[in-house]
Design a protein around this motif. Sequence first.
Motif, PDB file in Angstrom:
ATOM      1  N   ASP A 164       0.814  -1.234   0.000  1.00 28.73           N
ATOM      2  CA  ASP A 164       0.000   0.000   0.000  1.00 28.73           C
ATOM      3  C   ASP A 164       0.837   1.269   0.000  1.00 28.73           C
ATOM      4  O   ASP A 164       0.379   2.326   0.445  1.00 28.73           O
ATOM      5  N   LEU A 165       2.043   1.200  -0.482  1.00 25.97           N
ATOM      6  CA  LEU A 165       2.941   2.352  -0.484  1.00 25.97           C
ATOM      7  C   LEU A 165       2.304   3.542  -1.214  1.00 25.97           C
ATOM      8  O   LEU A 165       1.736   3.365  -2.287  1.00 25.97           O
ATOM      9  N   PRO A 166       2.414   4.765  -0.653  1.00 29.66           N
ATOM     10  CA  PRO A 166       1.846   5.913  -1.376  1.00 29.66           C
ATOM     11  C   PRO A 166       2.714   6.324  -2.573  1.00 29.66           C
ATOM     12  O   PRO A 166       3.936   6.323  -2.491  1.00 29.66           O
ATOM     13  N   PHE A 167       2.062   6.648  -3.673  1.00 29.23           N
ATOM     14  CA  PHE A 167       2.759   7.086  -4.892  1.00 29.23           C
ATOM     15  C   PHE A 167       2.462   8.547  -5.152  1.00 29.23           C
ATOM     16  O   PHE A 167       1.476   9.058  -4.631  1.00 29.23           O
ATOM     17  N   PRO A 168       3.269   9.259  -5.943  1.00 25.89           N
ATOM     18  CA  PRO A 168       4.453   8.775  -6.660  1.00 25.89           C
ATOM     19  C   PRO A 168       5.610   8.452  -5.716  1.00 25.89           C
ATOM     20  O   PRO A 168       5.684   8.973  -4.612  1.00 25.89           O
ATOM     21  N   ALA A 169       6.517   7.578  -6.206  1.00 27.46           N
ATOM     22  CA  ALA A 169       7.666   7.172  -5.406  1.00 27.46           C
ATOM     23  C   ALA A 169       8.959   7.461  -6.160  1.00 27.46           C
ATOM     24  O   ALA A 169       8.982   7.411  -7.391  1.00 27.46           O
ATOM     25  N   LEU A 170      10.003   7.762  -5.406  1.00 29.71           N
ATOM     26  CA  LEU A 170      11.348   7.794  -5.994  1.00 29.71           C
ATOM     27  C   LEU A 170      11.867   6.369  -5.907  1.00 29.71           C
ATOM     28  O   LEU A 170      11.819   5.762  -4.834  1.00 29.71           O
ATOM     29  N   ALA A 171      12.334   5.816  -7.018  1.00 24.98           N
ATOM     30  CA  ALA A 171      12.810   4.426  -7.026  1.00 24.98           C
ATOM     31  C   ALA A 171      14.281   4.402  -7.403  1.00 24.98           C
ATOM     32  O   ALA A 171      14.645   4.728  -8.534  1.00 24.98           O
ATOM     33  N   LEU A 172      15.110   4.049  -6.440  1.00 26.80           N
ATOM     34  CA  LEU A 172      16.552   3.931  -6.667  1.00 26.80           C
ATOM     35  C   LEU A 172      16.850   2.459  -6.928  1.00 26.80           C
ATOM     36  O   LEU A 172      16.717   1.629  -6.033  1.00 26.80           O
ATOM     37  N   LEU A 173      17.224   2.141  -8.174  1.00 25.83           N
ATOM     38  CA  LEU A 173      17.499   0.752  -8.537  1.00 25.83           C
ATOM     39  C   LEU A 173      18.992   0.620  -8.749  1.00 25.83           C
ATOM     40  O   LEU A 173      19.561   1.216  -9.680  1.00 25.83           O
ATOM     41  N   VAL A 174      19.634  -0.126  -7.866  1.00 24.05           N
ATOM     42  CA  VAL A 174      21.085  -0.078  -7.795  1.00 24.05           C
ATOM     43  C   VAL A 174      21.641  -1.493  -7.668  1.00 24.05           C
ATOM     44  O   VAL A 174      21.331  -2.211  -6.718  1.00 24.05           O
ATOM     45  N   SER A 175      22.424  -1.898  -8.695  1.00 22.25           N
ATOM     46  CA  SER A 175      22.889  -3.288  -8.751  1.00 22.25           C
ATOM     47  C   SER A 175      24.260  -3.336  -9.399  1.00 22.25           C
ATOM     48  O   SER A 175      24.969  -2.328  -9.452  1.00 22.25           O
ATOM     49  N   GLY A 176      24.619  -4.529  -9.929  1.00 21.79           N
ATOM     50  CA  GLY A 176      25.901  -4.654 -10.607  1.00 21.79           C
ATOM     51  C   GLY A 176      25.866  -4.034 -11.998  1.00 21.79           C
ATOM     52  O   GLY A 176      26.902  -3.751 -12.595  1.00 21.79           O
ATOM     53  N   GLY A 177      24.670  -3.822 -12.539  1.00 19.58           N
ATOM     54  CA  GLY A 177      24.540  -3.279 -13.883  1.00 19.58           C
ATOM     55  C   GLY A 177      23.842  -1.928 -13.951  1.00 19.58           C
ATOM     56  O   GLY A 177      23.905  -1.251 -14.974  1.00 19.58           O
ATOM     57  N   HIS A 178      23.153  -1.528 -12.878  1.00 21.14           N
ATOM     58  CA  HIS A 178      22.355  -0.296 -12.898  1.00 21.14           C
ATOM     59  C   HIS A 178      22.588   0.561 -11.668  1.00 21.14           C
ATOM     60  O   HIS A 178      22.751   0.038 -10.575  1.00 21.14           O
ATOM     61  N   THR A 179      22.594   1.866 -11.880  1.00 25.97           N
ATOM     62  CA  THR A 179      22.464   2.819 -10.773  1.00 25.97           C
ATOM     63  C   THR A 179      21.584   3.924 -11.322  1.00 25.97           C
ATOM     64  O   THR A 179      22.062   4.892 -11.905  1.00 25.97           O
ATOM     65  N   HIS A 180      20.278   3.745 -11.181  1.00 27.38           N
ATOM     66  CA  HIS A 180      19.293   4.607 -11.815  1.00 27.38           C
ATOM     67  C   HIS A 180      18.280   5.073 -10.785  1.00 27.38           C
ATOM     68  O   HIS A 180      17.804   4.269  -9.977  1.00 27.38           O
ATOM     69  N   LEU A 181      17.963   6.367 -10.847  1.00 34.95           N
ATOM     70  CA  LEU A 181      16.890   6.893 -10.003  1.00 34.95           C
ATOM     71  C   LEU A 181      15.704   7.232 -10.903  1.00 34.95           C
ATOM     72  O   LEU A 181      15.862   7.966 -11.889  1.00 34.95           O
ATOM     73  N   TYR A 182      14.538   6.683 -10.555  1.00 35.90           N
ATOM     74  CA  TYR A 182      13.332   6.907 -11.349  1.00 35.90           C
ATOM     75  C   TYR A 182      12.246   7.565 -10.510  1.00 35.90           C
ATOM     76  O   TYR A 182      12.232   7.448  -9.282  1.00 35.90           O
ATOM     77  N   LEU A 183      11.321   8.189 -11.208  1.00 34.83           N
ATOM     78  CA  LEU A 183      10.055   8.553 -10.583  1.00 34.83           C
ATOM     79  C   LEU A 183       9.060   7.477 -11.007  1.00 34.83           C
ATOM     80  O   LEU A 183       8.879   7.226 -12.202  1.00 34.83           O
ATOM     81  N   ALA A 184       8.483   6.799 -10.030  1.00 32.55           N
ATOM     82  CA  ALA A 184       7.481   5.762 -10.323  1.00 32.55           C
ATOM     83  C   ALA A 184       6.097   6.313  -9.993  1.00 32.55           C
ATOM     84  O   ALA A 184       5.787   6.525  -8.824  1.00 32.55           O
ATOM     85  N   PRO A 185       5.250   6.575 -11.027  1.00 35.66           N
ATOM     86  CA  PRO A 185       3.884   7.037 -10.752  1.00 35.66           C
ATOM     87  C   PRO A 185       3.034   5.923 -10.143  1.00 35.66           C
ATOM     88  O   PRO A 185       2.063   6.179  -9.460  1.00 35.66           O
ATOM     89  N   ASP A 186       3.394   4.663 -10.412  1.00 36.33           N
ATOM     90  CA  ASP A 186       2.728   3.500  -9.819  1.00 36.33           C
ATOM     91  C   ASP A 186       3.699   2.322  -9.959  1.00 36.33           C
ATOM     92  O   ASP A 186       4.851   2.507 -10.322  1.00 36.33           O
TER      93      ASP A 186
ATOM     94  N   GLU B 274      11.264  18.413  -6.100  1.00 37.26           N
ATOM     95  CA  GLU B 274      10.900  18.644  -7.501  1.00 37.26           C
ATOM     96  C   GLU B 274       9.676  17.830  -7.933  1.00 37.26           C
ATOM     97  O   GLU B 274       8.858  18.297  -8.719  1.00 37.26           O
ATOM     98  N   THR B 275       9.568  16.601  -7.428  1.00 34.87           N
ATOM     99  CA  THR B 275       8.533  15.690  -7.941  1.00 34.87           C
ATOM    100  C   THR B 275       7.331  15.554  -7.007  1.00 34.87           C
ATOM    101  O   THR B 275       6.305  15.012  -7.418  1.00 34.87           O
ATOM    102  N   GLY B 276       7.493  15.969  -5.761  1.00 34.93           N
ATOM    103  CA  GLY B 276       6.413  15.764  -4.792  1.00 34.93           C
ATOM    104  C   GLY B 276       6.245  14.303  -4.408  1.00 34.93           C
ATOM    105  O   GLY B 276       5.160  13.875  -3.993  1.00 34.93           O
ATOM    106  N   ALA B 277       7.329  13.516  -4.546  1.00 38.67           N
ATOM    107  CA  ALA B 277       7.258  12.083  -4.223  1.00 38.67           C
ATOM    108  C   ALA B 277       6.884  11.880  -2.765  1.00 38.67           C
ATOM    109  O   ALA B 277       7.229  12.675  -1.901  1.00 38.67           O
ATOM    110  N   ARG B 278       6.159  10.784  -2.509  1.00 40.40           N
ATOM    111  CA  ARG B 278       5.703  10.482  -1.143  1.00 40.40           C
ATOM    112  C   ARG B 278       6.436   9.280  -0.548  1.00 40.40           C
ATOM    113  O   ARG B 278       6.329   9.009   0.646  1.00 40.40           O
ATOM    114  N   SER B 279       7.163   8.544  -1.404  1.00 42.36           N
ATOM    115  CA  SER B 279       7.857   7.347  -0.921  1.00 42.36           C
ATOM    116  C   SER B 279       9.231   7.236  -1.548  1.00 42.36           C
ATOM    117  O   SER B 279       9.502   7.836  -2.587  1.00 42.36           O
TER     118      SER B 279
END
Length: 338
Positions: free
Chosen positions: A128-150, A266-271
């Motif tokens: 039940d996480l509130p959206f929009p969310a900032l999603a930091l996906l960080v691994s051996g191949g990615h270091t990306h920050l996204y805005l996830a509307p859902d 900037e995005t008004g993210a909630r999570s």
Amino acid sequence: MLVLGLESSCDDCSAAVVREGPDGPRLLAMTRKSQDELHGPFGGVVPELAAREHLLQLRGVIQGALDQAGLGLRELDRIAVTQGPGLVGSLLSTFSAAKAMAWREGLPWVGVHHLLGHLNAARFGAPDLPFPALALLVSGGHTHLYLAPDWTRLQLLQKTRDDAAGEAFDKTARMLNLGYPGGPLVDTCARAAAGAAAPFTAPRFRDGKSSWSFSGLKTGMKLRIQAEPGLSEAGAGDPRVQGLCRSLQETVADWLMKPIPAFRDETGARSLIISGGVACNSELRARAKETAERLGLALAIPEPRLCTDNGAMIAAAGALLTPQADPWSCNADANLPL
Ligand code: KG4
Ligand code: ZN
């Protein structure tokens, strides 16, 4: 809805059975075969060996998950499989198997973007996480920050200009002869440290744009190791090695959290969602908690076994997508766009 999720985009082969219901996804069973022993002597994943090994592991991994769940293929409602991005040989073995099983059993199936999988790993603990969310996906191949509307969409905000953060962990472990894979070993070593060595200098970008870079960190680490005779052979028990590992993960956690406040404004993210192998890191988890509390963001970081590549996250993402309209012509894609 009962979903079988399959993931083999790199060197892990994993299957999971997930029940998607009104309260979100529930993990019924999961199996995973690591190839650490196979690739360990090379200090990194050898793509050709990984692809061949997946072919051998796949059957047992899938059957194991179905047995654990006490289900047969026919009782499933859907098969979800990683379509990309990843190593093409690794992807192809499982993607083809998924299509074959779906065809034989007449089951709906869906190809899932690997990063949408990492995002959905967070749904197990926080449906039940509130959206929009900032999603930091960080691994051996990615270091990306996204805005996830859902839970099904990702809009890129910022990414690394060169290496992924996981690379800095893996290369450091290699230079210090700690073993393979590096992330967990550096983490253990860092936690044993009495204190951190000096921090690493953050890169500055001429264009002034907010982004990350981790290749300079690798070089910085190399120079420090070379400056101390015998350090590369000293091992995990050496206080200097522990201090360097602590300093590395404090630096990485610091850099990763730095842009979060500005993007929240900037995005008004909630999570804040953090996922991918590096999200297992103890320092990053602690810093993320502090950051989220300070900014009033809800925080979702999956349990460690769901942060690294796994079939459960693919099942959870696949449950929310529309099954493939034209199933058999579609193929795995090493560079699949979001
Ligand atoms: O998500 P993942 O399993 O595979 C990719 O999609 O890349 O992430 C693997 C990465 C490796 O670089 C590994 O060293 C890193 O995650 N990792 C860690 C930790 N556990 C795994 N990095 C830092 N600390 C950890 N505890
Ligand atoms: Zn991954």
